[in-house]
Write an enzyme that holds these catalytic residues in place. Structure first.
Site, PDB file in Angstrom:
ATOM      1  N   ARG A 100       0.072 -47.557 -11.898  1.00  0.00           N
ATOM      2  CA  ARG A 100       0.143 -48.537 -10.808  1.00  0.00           C
ATOM      3  C   ARG A 100      -0.654 -49.755 -11.229  1.00  0.00           C
ATOM      4  NH1 ARG A 100      -1.463 -43.657  -8.698  1.00  0.00           N
ATOM      5  NH2 ARG A 100      -0.038 -42.668  -7.203  1.00  0.00           N
TER       6      ARG A 100
ATOM      7  N   ARG B   3      -3.508  -1.531  -6.392  1.00  0.00           N
ATOM      8  CA  ARG B   3      -2.699  -2.750  -6.299  1.00  0.00           C
ATOM      9  C   ARG B   3      -3.126  -3.656  -7.443  1.00  0.00           C
ATOM     10  NH1 ARG B   3      -5.850  -4.336  -0.864  1.00  0.00           N
ATOM     11  NH2 ARG B   3      -7.833  -4.838  -1.789  1.00  0.00           N
TER      12      ARG B   3
ATOM     13  N   LYS C 252       0.833  -1.199   0.000  1.00  0.00           N
ATOM     14  CA  LYS C 252       0.000   0.000   0.000  1.00  0.00           C
ATOM     15  C   LYS C 252       0.870   1.252   0.000  1.00  0.00           C
ATOM     16  CE  LYS C 252      -3.766  -0.481   2.442  1.00  0.00           C
ATOM     17  NZ  LYS C 252      -4.375  -0.738   3.767  1.00  0.00           N
TER      18      LYS C 252
ATOM     19  N   ARG D  80      -3.127   3.328   8.503  1.00  0.00           N
ATOM     20  CA  ARG D  80      -3.493   2.159   7.689  1.00  0.00           C
ATOM     21  C   ARG D  80      -2.402   1.101   7.699  1.00  0.00           C
ATOM     22  NH1 ARG D  80      -4.695   4.643   1.871  1.00  0.00           N
ATOM     23  NH2 ARG D  80      -5.987   2.766   1.711  1.00  0.00           N
TER      24      ARG D  80
ATOM     25  N   HIS E  66     -16.856  -8.510   1.265  1.00  0.00           N
ATOM     26  CA  HIS E  66     -15.833  -9.387   1.837  1.00  0.00           C
ATOM     27  C   HIS E  66     -15.951 -10.800   1.272  1.00  0.00           C
ATOM     28  CE1 HIS E  66     -14.190 -12.163   4.911  1.00  0.00           C
ATOM     29  NE2 HIS E  66     -13.231 -11.259   4.941  1.00  0.00           N
TER      30      HIS E  66
ATOM     31  N   TYR F  40      11.243 -35.206 -17.096  1.00  0.00           N
ATOM     32  CA  TYR F  40       9.795 -35.016 -17.050  1.00  0.00           C
ATOM     33  C   TYR F  40       9.271 -35.028 -15.622  1.00  0.00           C
ATOM     34  CZ  TYR F  40       9.275 -40.028 -16.154  1.00  0.00           C
ATOM     35  OH  TYR F  40       9.344 -41.272 -15.585  1.00  0.00           O
TER      36      TYR F  40
ATOM     37  N   SER G 234      12.687 -43.129 -11.950  1.00  0.00           N
ATOM     38  CA  SER G 234      11.554 -42.266 -11.643  1.00  0.00           C
ATOM     39  C   SER G 234      11.607 -42.041 -10.137  1.00  0.00           C
ATOM     40  CB  SER G 234      10.250 -42.941 -12.048  1.00  0.00           C
ATOM     41  OG  SER G 234       9.168 -42.141 -11.638  1.00  0.00           O
TER      42      SER G 234
ATOM     43  N   GLY H  84      10.274 -41.585  -6.906  1.00  0.00           N
ATOM     44  CA  GLY H  84       8.964 -41.761  -6.274  1.00  0.00           C
ATOM     45  C   GLY H  84       8.956 -40.922  -5.016  1.00  0.00           C
ATOM     46  N   THR H  85       8.595 -39.664  -5.168  1.00  0.00           N
ATOM     47  CA  THR H  85       8.834 -38.716  -4.078  1.00  0.00           C
ATOM     48  C   THR H  85       7.890 -38.889  -2.894  1.00  0.00           C
ATOM     49  OG1 THR H  85       7.594 -37.087  -5.350  1.00  0.00           O
ATOM     50  CG2 THR H  85       9.995 -36.974  -5.459  1.00  0.00           C
ATOM     51  N   ASN H  86       6.765 -39.594  -3.075  1.00  0.00           N
ATOM     52  CA  ASN H  86       5.921 -39.846  -1.893  1.00  0.00           C
ATOM     53  C   ASN H  86       6.675 -40.728  -0.906  1.00  0.00           C
ATOM     54  OD1 ASN H  86       3.927 -38.432  -3.157  1.00  0.00           O
ATOM     55  ND2 ASN H  86       2.631 -40.205  -3.591  1.00  0.00           N
ATOM     56  N   ASP H  87       7.132 -41.884  -1.404  1.00  0.00           N
ATOM     57  CA  ASP H  87       7.856 -42.787  -0.510  1.00  0.00           C
ATOM     58  C   ASP H  87       9.233 -42.240  -0.164  1.00  0.00           C
ATOM     59  OD1 ASP H  87       6.176 -44.749   0.324  1.00  0.00           O
ATOM     60  OD2 ASP H  87       6.479 -46.026  -1.431  1.00  0.00           O
TER      61      ASP H  87
ATOM     62  N   MET I 288      -5.918  -6.968   8.286  1.00  0.00           N
ATOM     63  CA  MET I 288      -5.314  -6.148   9.325  1.00  0.00           C
ATOM     64  C   MET I 288      -6.120  -4.879   9.504  1.00  0.00           C
ATOM     65  SD  MET I 288      -1.349  -6.820   8.759  1.00  0.00           S
ATOM     66  CE  MET I 288      -1.541  -6.375   7.076  1.00  0.00           C
TER      67      MET I 288
ATOM     68  N   ARG J 194       4.461 -49.676 -13.344  1.00  0.00           N
ATOM     69  CA  ARG J 194       5.151 -50.142 -12.139  1.00  0.00           C
ATOM     70  C   ARG J 194       4.664 -51.535 -11.779  1.00  0.00           C
ATOM     71  NH1 ARG J 194       4.281 -46.896  -6.700  1.00  0.00           N
ATOM     72  NH2 ARG J 194       2.285 -47.967  -6.753  1.00  0.00           N
TER      73      ARG J 194
ATOM     74  N   GLU K 231      13.124 -44.538  -4.493  1.00  0.00           N
ATOM     75  CA  GLU K 231      12.269 -44.118  -3.387  1.00  0.00           C
ATOM     76  C   GLU K 231      12.841 -44.496  -2.028  1.00  0.00           C
ATOM     77  OE1 GLU K 231       8.440 -46.035  -3.932  1.00  0.00           O
ATOM     78  OE2 GLU K 231       9.394 -47.656  -5.035  1.00  0.00           O
TER      79      GLU K 231
ATOM     80  N   CYS L 120       7.459 -38.970 -10.106  1.00  0.00           N
ATOM     81  CA  CYS L 120       6.034 -39.215  -9.996  1.00  0.00           C
ATOM     82  C   CYS L 120       5.701 -38.971  -8.539  1.00  0.00           C
ATOM     83  CB  CYS L 120       5.702 -40.639 -10.420  1.00  0.00           C
ATOM     84  SG  CYS L 120       6.619 -41.887  -9.535  1.00  0.00           S
TER      85      CYS L 120
ATOM     86  N   GLY M 258      -8.430  -6.896   4.143  1.00  0.00           N
ATOM     87  CA  GLY M 258      -9.318  -6.983   5.285  1.00  0.00           C
ATOM     88  C   GLY M 258      -8.742  -7.715   6.487  1.00  0.00           C
TER      89      GLY M 258
END
Ligand code: ADP
Ligand code: MG
Ligand code: MG
Length: 902
Positions: A589, A367, A41, A111, A483, A879, A792, A794-797, A122, A645, A773, A859, A120
């Site tokens: 899967r 803004r 602001k 302000r 709002h 990828y 690949s 396997g970022t979850n595990d 603050m 897989r 993984e 993945c 809204g």
């Protein structure tokens, strides 16, 4: 936490640091809008003033003071006094009025304004500088006693609420009673004497609640307000908002002190809010609302129904009250010029606050405007076509996460619907859910898995958690800039506001509309694109990438390097993924195929078999089923890579439970129920996630992987023959930790391939690779890549195994971890770039050192998360693979990551 805390740095360097930056009257201490220091602001006020727009003069106390204020136990350093006094003198010099002057007082607003806009969330105090003496001076100097007393009552009310923390209900009640006594409905009907009387009552309320009289010393008022505004940075609702919007807690807010201008000085005065383009649709048309003889918050508070800005909008809505274009043509023309100037200057759609004081226009805020995803796309594409921005800027501007709004089903235009009322189409999209009348209940019911529509007379910042939990928001009052509307658009929730015919009885937990009654918990549907309210649920249709969305995707693809695949395992998912532009399947899967009702008995027979012979008998039944699954997927993905897989989950997940399930399996396998139960008990595991799963199944029962590999190759050849386009199967071995595991499994897969090729008299290109993984696999990637043709991640595990956190059990503590800044974000949603990311970097580097052309992808949930995608781009992966509905999000995020990478 990200970002160096400006505040701490400055605190350390002591008192010679400057905290106050003046603007207006040809002065701009902050230079060209440093928003980190001045807040959004303050920076934009300074910038508007410096390009010659009419901005009431003022000064900004920088965000650095916010940190210092908290660091020093909510006290201000002595040096700030003189700086603020200079700031006040600056305003006095330009306005010719003096702060606290009994004859002709200067009034100011105090302000808030953080780096990122938090609408809204603050606090702000208006009309500061009024007391029992100055109010009389204001009345005489302005020649308008009604205005002076109206301003004073507003001030006492706001100051008591924001600074003194008193209950604002008491003030509202006194006002309501004053109006009722006179038989008035509108505030504007009250006279000077009425307001004066109300001020008297307000002062009594303050003394009763606060135990002291309302502060008369204007400097005490000023410091009280400055402290309260800095204090509002740590209010509960501000914290919730920051958490939902990823705004770091150490940024702090700035405080802006600015000369008041008055929209409440009669019929030639007004206050309004506007957007330079339609924030809901993106249409290139001025868009906004204003109120004559009103101040600041009146427009958004929904106290009176605001009037339209343009004649066209008024006519389209069939509204009676004159538009600003009609009621104040000269000021409107000036305002329109300002809109154009601001758009060209900021090269973006602007959200503006203005006030007209007796025919003179004043700009109070600008803004970049919040907008729906649909509007974001249209505005970006239009602005590029208008030549205001480049195509690449257009691509960079649209928030990928916001596209989620457009990637969900909308109401089927042909489906029957029971429309009972129409309000304003405040935030597009459709939602069905149970009607709930308060935010807390909305949150609770949503946690139980219910789709909730939050129904309120109007919303306030206290409702924010309920709005977030809800699928949609419905209000009886409030305009397009209320709002509810603003917050819903920001959150991407559909919203219908201002349904005048809606009678909500929150006490009885029901609403009535059009002669019908809806109780809490009954299903309703809202369409935020048309404003319709319906009873019951309405059928929906799938979204598609057409129009501006399609155009932007084409532009994004031009700059994108990362390929985008989908995690898909059913023909329907594959179809959706392809229509959204997926360039293959990154994770198919195979286990869901095993759960199919027609197959589960054979699967159980396989698991519970005593020996290889028994297993093979069961697997023979599954082979044709698997083959047809894969054939369908290969056909849809013809010509594109498909990563399949091999079986991964712990076997016990497939076990029978009920007696008749055991009986079925017993009959199919030709063995006794008791023997089966004994075998099932043997399969019990203490920690299945780290148990007999992944390639450990293939190592112990190679015939399972052999069957799956055979199904893959048979299907691939079948499809190659049928379509003439050979699919490229990528056979993926899960949960590998060592080279030897992959060696064993690769031998099984290659043997199956050779067998099938020999039988069919035809060969086929395929790859064998592994999922990375486990931390060990990432570390030993160099060795594993001797055999693997792709990785690949396997970022979850990999997240579970690296952090040692079970995702399914993390709910109990992860929020606390994020709140306390241990992890910046939920590591299962956004990749832990520092820890898990380092393992990925190591894996990629070591793998590629062995095998230069090693194909690398990820993945897991992270494949659809923009921040994680940026990491994948920076790490040089080939990828990302995301769920089908997130494919367009991933395409855009990948393009943005490529642009950033340069
Ligand atoms: P928010 O961030 O909640 O919008 P603002 O600081 O913008 O809070 O102020 C609240 C309202 O008061 C806005 O409508 C604004 O235009 C109005 N306002 C703020 N300062 C002044 C001023 N100096 N004169 C007149 N109106 C003001
Ligand atoms: Mg406000
Ligand atoms: Mg504002």
């Amino acid at each position: 936490m990200a970002s160096a805390p400006v505040a701490d740095e400055t605190a350390a360097s002591g008192a010679d640091v400057r905290y106050v930056y003046r603007f207006g009257g040809g002065v701009s201490d902050g230079g060209k809008g440093d928003r980190n220091l001045l807040g959004g602001k303050g920076a934009n006020l300074a910038e508007m003033a410096s390009i010659g727009l009419p901005v009431p003069p003022g000064f900004t106390i920088s965000t650095a003071m916010c940190g210092r204020y908290y660091a020093e136990g909510q006290r201000f350093p002595e040096s700030l006094k003189a700086e603020v006094a200079d700031g006040i003198a600056h305003i006095e010099g330009i306005t010719g009025k003096r702060f606290g002057d009994a004859a002709d007082p200067l009034l100011v607003s105090v302000r808030s304004g953080a780096r990122a806009s938090m609408p809204g969330m603050m606090d702000t105090v208006l009309n500061l500088g009024l007391n029992d003496e100055t109010v009389a001076g204001l009345a005489t100097a302005s020649g308008d006693a009604r205005f002076a007393w109206d301003s004073y009552r507003r001030f006492i009310h706001m100051y008591s609420d924001v600074v003194l923390g008193l209950d604002h209900g008491a003030f509202e009640e006194a006002l309501e009673i004053a109006k009722e006594d006179k038989g008035f409905t509108l505030d504007t009907e009250l006279s000077a004497a009425d307001w004066e009387a109300l001020v008297g009552q307000y002062k009594v309320i303050v003394e009763e609640q606060w135990g002291k009289p309302f502060p008369q010393d204007v400097h005490e008022q000023l410091w009280g307000a400055v402290g309260a505004v800095f204090g509002s940075w740590q209010s509960e609702r501000a914290k919730v908002y920051r958490r939902l919007n990823d705004i770091p807690g150490d940024w702090g807010t700035a405080v802006n002190v600015q000369a008041m201008v008055f929209g409440n000085m009669g019929d030639t005065s007004a206050t309004g809010v506007a957007f330079t383009r339609d924030p809901a649709t993106g249409e290139r048309a001025y868009y906004g609302e204003f109120l004559i003889n009103a101040q600041g918050e009146d427009v958004v508070a929904g106290i009176r129904t605001p009037q339209y800005l343009t004649r066209a909008a008024r006519e389209a809505a069939g509204a009676r009250l004159a538009s600003m274009e009609e009621a104040m043509p000269e000021v409107y023309a000036e305002l329109a010029k300002v809109f154009d100037l601001l758009e060209t200057h900021y090269r973006d759609m602007q959200d503006i606050e203005f006030t007209v004081q007796q025919g003179t226009l004043w700009m109070l805020q600008t803004r970049s405007g919040k907008r729906t995803a649909k509007a974001a796309l249209k505005i970006a594409v239009d602005m590029a076509e208008e030549g205001l921005i480049t195509q690449e800027e257009a691509v960079a501007r649209v928030d990928p996460a916001a596209l989620d709004q457009l990637l969900h089903p909308t109401l089927d235009p042909d489906a029957p619907r029971d429309v009972v009322a129409k309000g304003l189409p405040a935030s597009p999209g459709a939602a069905s859910g149970i009607a709930i009348f308060d935010a807390d209940t909305a949150e609770k019911r949503a946690e139980l898995g219910h789709a909730v529509i939050l129904v309120r007379v109007e919303t306030s910042p206290e409702d924010i958690h309920g709005m977030h939990a809800a699928k949609g928001i419905l209000t009886a009052r409030g305009g397009m800039t209320s709002h509810a509307a603003v917050v819903a658009r920001g959150m991407g929730r559909p919203c219908v506001s201002g349904v005048g015919s809606l009678a909500i009885d929150a006490g009885a937990r029901l609403f009535r509309v059009g002669g019908r009654e809806v109780k809490e918990g009954e299903t309703i549907t809202i369409d935020g694109s048309t404003g319709e309210l319906m009873i019951g649920e309405v059928a929906t249709v799938e979204p598609e990438l057409a129009g501006d969305f399609g155009t932007l995707m084409v532009w994004a693809d031009k700059v994108r390097r990362l390929k985008v695949r989908a995690n898909a395992e059913t023909p329907k998912d594959c179809q959706t993924a392809r229509s959204f532009g997926a360039e293959g399947v990154g994770l198919c899967r195979t286990e869901h195929m095993f759960f199919d009702a027609g197959r589960i008995t054979a699967v159980r027979q396989m698991i519970l078999a005593e020996d290889e012979k028994g297993r093979r008998a069961a697997l023979a039944k599954l082979l044709p089923e698997q083959r047809s699954d894969f054939a369908e997927i290969f056909e849809i993905m013809a010509g594109l890579p498909v990563t399949i897989r091999l079986l991964d989950p712990p076997l016990h997940e497939f076990l029978p439970h009920a007696e008749e399930e055991f009986e079925e399996v017993a009959e199919a396998a030709g063995v006794g129920v008791e023997a089966l139960k004994r075998r099932a008990a043997e399969l019990h595991e203490f920690n299945p996630m780290l148990g007999h799963r992944g390639c450990r199944l293939g190592v112990t029962y190679p015939e399972i992987y052999e069957m799956q590999a055979r199904a893959i190759f048979e299907a691939a050849i079948e499809v190659a023959e049928k379509t003439g386009e050979a699919p490229i199967p990528e056979v993926m071995v899960p949960l590998v930790a060592t080279r030897r595991e992959l060696e064993l499994m690769k031998a099984v897969i290659d043997a199956a391939a050779e067998a099938v090729f020999a039988e069919k008299g035809r060969r086929l290109e395929y790859l064998v690779g592994t999922m990375i993984e486990l931390p060990r696999a990432a570390l030993k990637a160099g060795e594993i890549a001797e055999l693997a043709e792709f990785f690949s991640f396997g970022t979850n595990d990999l997240t579970q195994t690296t952090l040692g956190v079970s995702r399914d059990d993390a709910g109990r503590f992860l929020t606390a971890y994020v709140d306390k800044g241990i992890y910046a974000k939920d590591p299962f949603v956004s990749l832990d770039v520092e820890g898990v990311g380092e393992l990925i970097r190591i894996g990629a580097e070591r793998g590629r050192k062995t095998r230069e052309k090693l194909k690398l992808g990820i993945c897991g949930e992270h494949g659809g998360d923009p921040a994680s995608i940026a990491f994948c781009e920076a790490t040089g992966l080939d990828y990302v693979s995301a769920s089908p509905y997130r494919v367009p999000i991933a395409r855009l995020a990948a393009a943005q990551a490529a642009l950033k990478q340069g």
